[in-house]
Scaffold this active site. Structure first.
Site, PDB file in Angstrom:
ATOM      1  N   GLU A  73       0.216  -1.185   0.504  1.00 17.55           N
ATOM      2  CA  GLU A  73      -0.061  -0.342   0.340  1.00 17.55           C
ATOM      3  C   GLU A  73       0.512   1.114  -0.220  1.00 17.55           C
ATOM      4  O   GLU A  73       0.332   1.939   0.703  1.00 17.55           O
ATOM      5  CB  GLU A  73      -0.926  -0.247   1.329  1.00 17.55           C
ATOM      6  N   GLU A  95      -6.971  -7.873  -0.641  1.00 15.15           N
ATOM      7  CA  GLU A  95      -7.303  -8.034   0.428  1.00 15.15           C
ATOM      8  C   GLU A  95      -8.845  -7.451   0.886  1.00 15.15           C
ATOM      9  O   GLU A  95      -8.904  -6.044   0.016  1.00 15.15           O
ATOM     10  CB  GLU A  95      -6.857  -6.866   1.682  1.00 15.15           C
TER      11      GLU A  95
END
Length: 769
Positions: free
Chosen positions: A191, A262
């Site tokens: 991320e 995710e």
């Protein structure tokens, strides 16, 4: 026969009948391609460090926990197990590696392979994951000139060194799919786009370097970067979040597949926060939508959350991790989530060939309704009929047939003729968690205590004329750092008069002007502060996950005409796990003043301070059996309101009381007294937990192993603790002669602690209450 035994038998059968590892892995714009075949894959995150390799039954028989969790995932339709690699547990000191026990990454991956599943290995090595310091080892902070996660040579050196270490370890064990192993994907960074802008042009340069470095390691399997729209070729950019079917902009190249690394089955929980309950229907809807829009890989984060043992959780994160996942903290099935997703996986897999090979089209079938259709030669057809209306059932026409669609639902038709699954229709019965008290730890005469001393300036050897940053000082060897200083109070006409002067290496307050009703003002960027005046407890303050820092104003009583000692214990509840320039984040006390009634204020921030790292009991490790004799234990005089105390006790089991604990309820405890006890393990094979609801804040050890922090006194807005049950893996227990140690900070009652066994039953089961 207990439920653990059943899965031991299942695993034994799986080992003999299945095998993962099929050769080369590549991809195109539709999916991953393994051994020449397109794959539509469902994945589940299970972190090896948040569970244990095995459990031990009452009879002392070793049974496997990792294989049980993996087997339950496979039974639920999972094809891939996804895990982070935790740098700070594997390299706690630079160049010193640990892959033992629950950190045995190779063993974990081989367990997955033995059951015929694939692996997605998220090396990072920055992982966030609500893990202490985002997975970075604290020693990295002291590397000269280092700036994390940017085009910085010292950081890149150590990042590449660890990434190479892991890749070479996997290669040496033949674990990449290109070697016949189960690893089909690897991840570099995590991320990064969330912080990239803070590093300006160096951020983009770092992304390119990280991708080239990873690909250059020659794993023979694709690499991914999650939430990184500019992931350089051939690295695949992937989506994280709850609604990637709606939010994902898609791969940054038509030659890359659409992957969801995710899909959050819940949210992590913090002290003072309520659990986040995400319904099975909502998860299923967004997974089906992602698949309908050409998604070919979905990973549930988490499929089993597990436990943040020891001091591994990040700032304010509770010890239980993603307890609302399809497999809860203890590995028990959470219904209807687990069963509903299992049905979804079966429905999708029934038409996976058509989804992967067919031509896709989509068109409107109503005002708020949409159809996604996949057609392949020889009449093969699959359809997803979507009703975006969240309030109304709708009847639609599709291929000359009428279909009733439930509100906010996706119906799957593997043959374009018959609905086999609706995301809004749950056939699985919900279950409840049952907590059975196995042993009450009451009986005042069995407990003994050891009280921590309160250090003052004279007791300390580390001094500074400033407030030291906490993590830099402690190196994260302890949650605790004592800040101490000394002042002199002189009474004059019923007022305190104060002046600060350096004399004989001590700070002393001398008459200068009057100060009535003095208040100790503390500003902290730590998480908790306990204040003591002349060895007596004064007040506790704390921050929160949202507010970070906090202030305290403590009215103080001074001993007139003599020295007065101020001791402030600053505590951290985990290190921050994310954000740009993490290496420069400040923790600990920031400012201290003596404020007088009126406008008079004396800033003592830059006067002489003494420091003590950690607690005496920590240094002596009195939570271990072999170190109990290093301190003097005494009979308990009062079981409540004891701060900074350690305890020990022995007892015999005498209770068998059952009560119900709903699955979506999470609670916490707060302990600062440490108590030792020897006891037998609870009967049976069910998971074990400590009920700490009578405590305040602290830490707990069983047979020398930390089961984590607790903070029961930090309540949610609804007035409940965030967590009260604390998982004790059976592998931590012996059949008899166990030792329990509790460190209580703020005065809980250990006489009400209990050992409990955890099980689940259908809501309408006669065995549930």
């Amino acid at each position: 026969m207990g439920w653990w035994w059943i899965y031991v038998l299942v695993v034994a059968l799986l080992v003999n009948t299945t095998k993962a590892g099929e050769g080369n892995v590549s991809y195109d714009g539709r999916s991953l391609i393994i051994n020449g075949q397109r794959k539509l894959l469902f994945s589940g995150s299970i972190h090896y460090s948040r569970s244990t390799p095995q459990i031990i039954s009452k009879l002392g028989v070793c049974m496997q926990m990792w294989p049980y969790l993996i087997a339950k995932a496979k039974e639920g339709g999972i094809d891939v197990i996804q895990t982070y690699v935790f740098w700070n547990v594997h390299e706690p000191q630079s160049g010193q590696y640990d892959f033992s026990g629950r950190y045995d990454l190779v063993k974990f991956i081989k367990e997955i392979q033995a059951q015929g599943l694939y692996v997605c290995l998220r090396i990072g090595p920055f992982i966030e994951s609500e893990w202490n310091y985002g997975g970075f080892p604290v020693w990295l902070h002291d590397v000269p000139g280092i700036v994390y996660r940017t085009d910085n040579e010292p950081f890149k050196f150590y990042m590449q060194n660890f990434t190479t270490k892991i890749v070479n370890l996997m290669k040496s064990e033949g674990l990449y799919a290109s070697q016949g192993g189960p690893i089909i994907l690897s991840q570099i960074e995590n991320e990064y786009q969330n912080v990239q802008a803070a590093f300006h042009e160096k951020g983009a340069a770092y992304v390119k370097w990280a991708a080239q470095m990873a690909v250059g390691l020659g794993t023979g399997v694709p690499w991914v970067m999650c939430k990184q729209t500019d992931a350089p070729d051939p690295v695949i950019n992937t989506c994280n979040g709850m609604r990637c079917g709606e939010t994902f902009g898609g791969p940054n190249s038509p030659d890359k597949p659409s992957l969801w690394t995710e899909d959050w089955t819940s949210q992590y929980q913090v002290y003072g926060g309520e659990p986040y309950i995400r319904s099975a229907e909502d998860i299923a809807f967004h997974v089906a939508l992602f698949i309908a829009k050409n998604g070919s890989y979905v990973n549930y984060y988490m499929y089993h959350g597990g436990t943040n043992f020891g001091r591994t959780s990040s700032s304010y994160v509770i010890t239980s991790y993603y307890d609302q996942a399809p497999l809860d903290e203890y590995g028990l099935v959470r219904q209807p989530k687990w069963g509903h997703l299992k049905e979804l996986h079966a429905a999708v897999k029934a038409c996976s060939a058509t989804l992967l090979q067919g031509a896709q089209s989509n068109f409107s079938i109503g005002r708020f309704q949409q159809a996604y259709v996949f057609e392949q030669g020889k009449g093969a057809c699959a359809a997803f009929l979507i009703n975006y209306d969240s309030r109304r059932n709708v009847t639609v026409q599709f291929r000359n047939k009428s279909f009733e669609l439930l509100p906010k639902s996706i119906s799957i038709l593997p043959d374009c003729q018959n609905i086999v699954f609706s995301t809004a229709k749950v056939n699985t019965k919900p279950n409840k968690r049952t907590v059975t008290i196995s042993k009450m730890l009451d009986g005042k005469g069995r407990w003994k205590e050891f009280k921590e001393g309160i250090p003052n300036l004279s007791h300390t050897s580390l001094h500074s004329y400033s407030l030291l940053e906490q993590m830099t000082t402690t190196k994260d060897t302890s949650d605790y750092l004592w800040y101490t200083f000394r002042y002199f109070s002189f009474i004059l006409i019923n007022f305190f008069t104060i002046k600060i002067r350096k004399q004989n290496n001590e700070n002393r307050f001398q008459p200068n002007s009057t100060c009535s009703k003095p208040v100790l003002h503390i500003e902290s960027l730590g998480h908790v502060a306990h204040s003591y005046i002349n060895n007596k407890f004064a007040e506790t303050g704390h921050g929160s996950h949202e507010t970070k820092g906090f202030n305290m104003d403590v009215p103080i009583r001074l001993n007139e005409g003599m020295n007065n000692d101020v001791s402030i214990l600053s505590a951290l509840v985990g290190l921050q796990d994310s954000g740009a320039y993490l290496e420069s984040k400040y923790t600990g006390l920031k400012k201290v003043e003596i404020q007088c009634l009126g406008s008079k204020t004396y800033d003592v921030t830059n006067y002489k301070w003494g420091y003590q790292i950690g607690l005496e009991g920590e240094k002596l490790q009195i939570y271990k059996q072999e170190n109990l004799g290093k301190v003097e234990w005494r009979e308990i005089e009062n079981s409540t309101n004891n701060t900074l105390t350690w305890y020990k006790v022995s007892f015999k089991p005498s209770y068998n009381i059952v009560f119900l604990h709903m699955l979506d309820c999470v609670c916490n405890f707060y302990i600062w007294s440490v108590r030792q006890t020897t006891f037998d393990a609870p009967n049976g094979d069910d998971p074990v937990a400590l009920n700490m609801s009578s405590m305040q804040k602290g830490q707990v050890w069983v047979n020398g192993q930390s089961i984590g922090r607790y903070w029961v006194s930090f309540h949610t807005p609804a007035g409940n603790p965030s967590q009260i049950l604390y998982h004790v893996p059976r592998s931590f227990l012996k059949p008899s002669g166990n030792l329990l140690v509790v460190l209580e900070e703020s005065g809980g009652d250990p006489l009400q602690i209990s050992f409990n066994t955890i099980s689940v039953a259908d809501i309408d089961s006669p065995n549930s209450l």
